[in-house]
Design an enzyme around this catalytic site. Structure first.
Site, PDB file in Angstrom:
ATOM      1  N   GLU A 124    -130.697 -26.355 -16.072  1.00  0.00           N
ATOM      2  CA  GLU A 124    -129.811 -26.446 -14.914  1.00  0.00           C
ATOM      3  C   GLU A 124    -130.544 -27.072 -13.733  1.00  0.00           C
ATOM      4  O   GLU A 124    -131.649 -26.643 -13.379  1.00  0.00           O
ATOM      5  CB  GLU A 124    -129.311 -25.055 -14.508  1.00  0.00           C
ATOM      6  CG  GLU A 124    -128.446 -24.374 -15.555  1.00  0.00           C
ATOM      7  CD  GLU A 124    -127.950 -23.007 -15.095  1.00  0.00           C
ATOM      8  OE1 GLU A 124    -128.182 -22.643 -13.915  1.00  0.00           O
ATOM      9  OE2 GLU A 124    -127.345 -22.295 -15.905  1.00  0.00           O
ATOM     10  N   GLU A 191    -120.086 -28.096 -14.523  1.00  0.00           N
ATOM     11  CA  GLU A 191    -119.367 -26.823 -14.483  1.00  0.00           C
ATOM     12  C   GLU A 191    -118.670 -26.607 -13.156  1.00  0.00           C
ATOM     13  O   GLU A 191    -119.280 -26.712 -12.090  1.00  0.00           O
ATOM     14  CB  GLU A 191    -120.329 -25.666 -14.758  1.00  0.00           C
ATOM     15  CG  GLU A 191    -119.640 -24.302 -14.736  1.00  0.00           C
ATOM     16  CD  GLU A 191    -120.505 -23.173 -15.265  1.00  0.00           C
ATOM     17  OE1 GLU A 191    -120.038 -22.012 -15.229  1.00  0.00           O
ATOM     18  OE2 GLU A 191    -121.642 -23.446 -15.722  1.00  0.00           O
TER      19      GLU A 191
END
Length: 273
Positions: A124, A191
């Site tokens: 991430e 996301e």
């Protein structure tokens, strides 16, 4: 039974994901954390299986993804890979194994690849973890990026609300996406960002862009298996479609089993030796 059958039975690779994007074939991706479910999902024809650090939530009962350890992720990854023949298997690198220390990032990624036999790792973040990604890539390990809502940073965000709605954050996301492609990432997960922004990123990148809560203009979709099957019964965000209500089915089945045991109906004469 499902009517979907994958036309191409070959093992899915990072190269084949790019081919799928080029010909406009959408990429299907789901999470899995154990052998039995991974085997079923793979047999159904899924393209990519993500061994997500969401295991921290749905398997271990934690409130966030932060507590799960590298050893735990390797355990889940190893279990999943044993059940998979076709799908590309991606393993999340857990919080604390790559941020701020490229050498630690490489060592962690090598452990994942050697011990699980997975195909890729996922991290991430964007520019702030560039050195860690480059170090992992230098060892020939494929990397999938992840931008937008990054759950490992939840304590910084303080909310699971939609990200990149403001121009400054949206511009940073676009810049980070292009950077991740430039340094060699094989794919990107976006996301919970505005659909128009996600579609723009997918159109401007050569690598596949897979969304969760990011609209239909991207190259594929990913959901948490426990969510889409209705096992995680209390979770109903706008982006989630329930394809089954297995949670209720399990409760009903167990209830019937309890009743049959207590009444003496189970086992009957045909169910004993």
């Amino acid at each position: 039974m499902s009517t979907y059958t994958a036309e191409d039975k070959r093992k899915v690779t990072t190269h084949r994901l790019v081919e799928m994007k080029q010909r406009g074939e959408k990429i299907s991706m789901l999470t899995a954390y154990d052998y039995s479910m991974a085997k079923l999902i793979d047999e159904a024809g899924i393209d990519v299986i993500l061994v997500g650090d969401s295991a921290s939530n749905v398997m271990a009962g934690n409130m966030t993804t932060l507590p799960i350890t590298l050893d735990q992720m390797i355990y889940h990854g190893k279990s999943v890979v044993k059940g998979v023949k076709r799908a590309l298997v991606v393993v999340d690198m857990p919080f604390g194994t790559y941020q701020g220390n490229p050498i630690n990032a490489l060592e962690s990624a090598i452990r994942i690849m050697k011990e699980t036999h997975a195909d890729c790792v996922k991290l991430e973040g964007g520019a702030e973890i560039r050195e860690s990604i480059e170090k992992i890539l230098s060892a020939g390990i494929p990397v999938v990026g992840h931008l937008g809502l990054t759950p490992q940073s939840i304590n910084k965000f303080g909310t699971y609300a939609v990200r990149a709605k403001e121009e400054a954050e949206a511009n940073k996301l676009i810049g980070d996406a292009k950077l991740l492609q430039e340094i060699g990432c094989s794919a990107l997960v976006l996301e919970k960002i505005p659909a128009a922004l996600a579609a723009r990123v997918a159109a401007e990148l050569v690598i596949p862009v897979i969304g969760i809560g990011a609209g239909g203009g991207v190259d594929g979709q990913v959901l948490v298996m426990h969510d889409m099957l209705g096992i995680n019964m209390g979770f109903r965000p706008k982006f989630l479609r329930h394809y089954a209500e297995i949670g209720n089915t399990i409760i009903d089945a167990v209830g019937n089993y309890i009743n049959d045991v207590k009444s003496g109906d189970f086992p009957n004469e045909n169910e004993q030796y």
